[in-house]
Design a protein around this motif. Structure first.
Motif, short mmCIF file in Angstrom:
data_model
loop_
_atom_site.label_atom_id
_atom_site.label_comp_id
_atom_site.label_asym_id
_atom_site.label_seq_id
_atom_site.Cartn_x
_atom_site.Cartn_y
_atom_site.Cartn_z
N ALA A 70 0.83 -1.21 0.00
CA ALA A 70 0.00 0.00 0.00
C ALA A 70 0.86 1.25 0.00
O ALA A 70 0.54 2.25 -0.66
CB ALA A 70 -0.93 -0.01 1.21
N ARG A 71 1.99 1.22 0.73
CA ARG A 71 2.88 2.38 0.76
C ARG A 71 3.53 2.60 -0.61
O ARG A 71 3.67 3.73 -1.07
CB ARG A 71 3.97 2.21 1.82
N VAL A 72 3.93 1.52 -1.25
CA VAL A 72 4.50 1.63 -2.59
C VAL A 72 3.46 2.21 -3.55
O VAL A 72 3.76 3.11 -4.35
CB VAL A 72 4.98 0.26 -3.10
N GLY A 73 2.23 1.71 -3.45
CA GLY A 73 1.16 2.22 -4.31
C GLY A 73 0.90 3.70 -4.10
O GLY A 73 0.66 4.44 -5.06
N PRO A 85 9.53 2.90 -15.39
CA PRO A 85 10.36 1.91 -14.68
C PRO A 85 11.17 2.48 -13.53
O PRO A 85 11.20 1.92 -12.44
CB PRO A 85 11.27 1.36 -15.78
N ARG A 86 11.85 3.61 -13.76
CA ARG A 86 12.71 4.14 -12.70
C ARG A 86 11.89 4.55 -11.49
O ARG A 86 12.25 4.23 -10.36
CB ARG A 86 13.53 5.33 -13.19
N ALA A 87 10.82 5.28 -11.68
CA ALA A 87 10.00 5.74 -10.56
C ALA A 87 9.41 4.56 -9.80
O ALA A 87 9.28 4.61 -8.58
CB ALA A 87 8.89 6.66 -11.06
N THR A 88 9.08 3.50 -10.52
CA THR A 88 8.53 2.32 -9.86
C THR A 88 9.58 1.65 -8.98
O THR A 88 9.31 1.29 -7.83
CB THR A 88 8.00 1.31 -10.91
N ILE A 89 10.78 1.48 -9.52
CA ILE A 89 11.86 0.89 -8.73
C ILE A 89 12.18 1.77 -7.52
O ILE A 89 12.37 1.29 -6.40
CB ILE A 89 13.12 0.70 -9.60
N GLU A 90 12.23 3.07 -7.75
CA GLU A 90 12.54 4.00 -6.66
C GLU A 90 11.48 3.91 -5.56
O GLU A 90 11.81 3.93 -4.37
CB GLU A 90 12.62 5.43 -7.21
N ALA A 91 10.22 3.79 -5.95
CA ALA A 91 9.14 3.69 -4.96
C ALA A 91 9.29 2.43 -4.11
O ALA A 91 9.12 2.45 -2.89
CB ALA A 91 7.79 3.70 -5.65
N ILE A 92 9.63 1.32 -4.75
CA ILE A 92 9.81 0.05 -4.03
C ILE A 92 10.97 0.14 -3.05
O ILE A 92 10.85 -0.24 -1.88
CB ILE A 92 10.04 -1.10 -5.02
N LEU A 93 12.10 0.65 -3.52
CA LEU A 93 13.30 0.69 -2.67
C LEU A 93 13.17 1.70 -1.53
O LEU A 93 13.53 1.40 -0.38
CB LEU A 93 14.52 1.01 -3.53
N LEU A 142 11.77 -4.47 -14.80
CA LEU A 142 11.64 -3.03 -14.99
C LEU A 142 12.89 -2.43 -15.63
O LEU A 142 12.80 -1.52 -16.47
CB LEU A 142 11.37 -2.35 -13.64
N ILE A 143 14.05 -2.93 -15.24
CA ILE A 143 15.29 -2.44 -15.85
C ILE A 143 15.35 -2.82 -17.32
O ILE A 143 15.73 -2.01 -18.18
CB ILE A 143 16.52 -2.98 -15.08
N ARG A 144 14.96 -4.04 -17.64
CA ARG A 144 14.93 -4.45 -19.06
C ARG A 144 13.93 -3.59 -19.84
O ARG A 144 14.20 -3.22 -20.99
CB ARG A 144 14.54 -5.93 -19.17
N GLN A 145 12.81 -3.31 -19.25
CA GLN A 145 11.81 -2.45 -19.90
C GLN A 145 12.40 -1.08 -20.21
O GLN A 145 12.19 -0.53 -21.30
CB GLN A 145 10.59 -2.31 -18.99
N ALA A 146 13.15 -0.53 -19.26
CA ALA A 146 13.79 0.77 -19.46
C ALA A 146 14.86 0.69 -20.55
O ALA A 146 15.01 1.62 -21.36
CB ALA A 146 14.40 1.27 -18.15
#
Length: 226
Positions: A70-73, A85-93, A142-146
């Motif tokens: 929920a916090r990532v979302g 992709p980058r913003a998604t990875i950044e949100a997770i980390l 996500l990195i491959r997508q980028a």
């Protein structure tokens, strides 16, 4: 008429009590009686829903994972409808770094669970280990997508970078917990490595023709083309 019991709500109540007690005392020091007292229910009720401490711990961590998602979302929603992709990875980390009370509890309990599962066969048998694998797969994808979109270093190994980012985040999270570094320092390190992976496409130099211009010139020079 007797009040109808919402069993899922009761399980959630007990799981939240587990998270609170474990956040204060550590997962290793928590017993079912402690959780019952924190939740304001009887020990018998906790045992009715979870039978063993291992089942209680696993359910509590599943509950914690749902809160993490929920916090990532929420972070991604703040970025916009198409975070990329980058913003998604950044949100997770960033959501996994212990920068507030909830993320501190998340990091502490997951680290404790990993350590306990090494010596506790019942905990080791739970599908906890699938979670890191899923995160690794997600980041690598996500990195491959980028890379395919020209937004990341095409020579980077996506799997290796995903492993490195997750391991680095976990280690820095622990260093924040023990007071070795401040959250701002950890965030800066993460941004440094994300900047290295996600290289923006270089704009053409002033005297360098664009791809479209080059294509047009090439086409114009071909015999029989107008």
């Amino acid at each position: 008429m007797p009040k109808r019991v919402d069993h899922e709500e009761r399980r959630t109540q007990i799981a939240e009590a587990l998270v609170r007690v474990a956040g204060r005392r550590g997962l290793h020091a928590v017993g079912m009686r402690d959780v019952a007292a924190e939740a304001g229910v009887s020990l018998r009720l906790v045992q009715y829903y979870f039978q063993t401490k291992e089942k209680l711990l696993f359910y509590g961590l599943q509950h914690l994972t749902d809160r993490f998602s929920a916090r990532v979302g929420a972070r991604l929603s703040a970025v916009g409808p198409d975070p990329g992709p980058r913003a998604t990875i950044e949100a997770i980390l960033l959501a996994s770094l212990p920068t507030d009370e909830e993320s501190r509890t998340f990091h502490l309990l997951y680290s404790s669970y990993s350590i306990l599962s090494v010596t506790d066969d019942a905990l080791a048998a739970q599908p906890f280990i699938d979670k890191p694998d899923a995160a690794e797969d997600a980041l690598a994808g996500l990195i491959r997508q980028a890379q395919e979109a020209g937004l990341a270093d095409p020579d980077a190994d996506a799997r290796t970078e995903a492993i490195s980012l997750l391991a680095m985040t976990a280690t820095m999270g622990t260093s924040i917990l023990v007071g070795q570094r401040q959250p701002e320092s950890a965030v800066a390190v993460l941004h440094h490595h994300l900047d290295r992976i996600f290289t923006p496409q270089r704009p053409p130099a002033p005297d360098e023709p664009t791809t479209a211009a080059t294509a047009a010139a090439t086409t114009a020079g071909r015999p029989g083309q107008f």
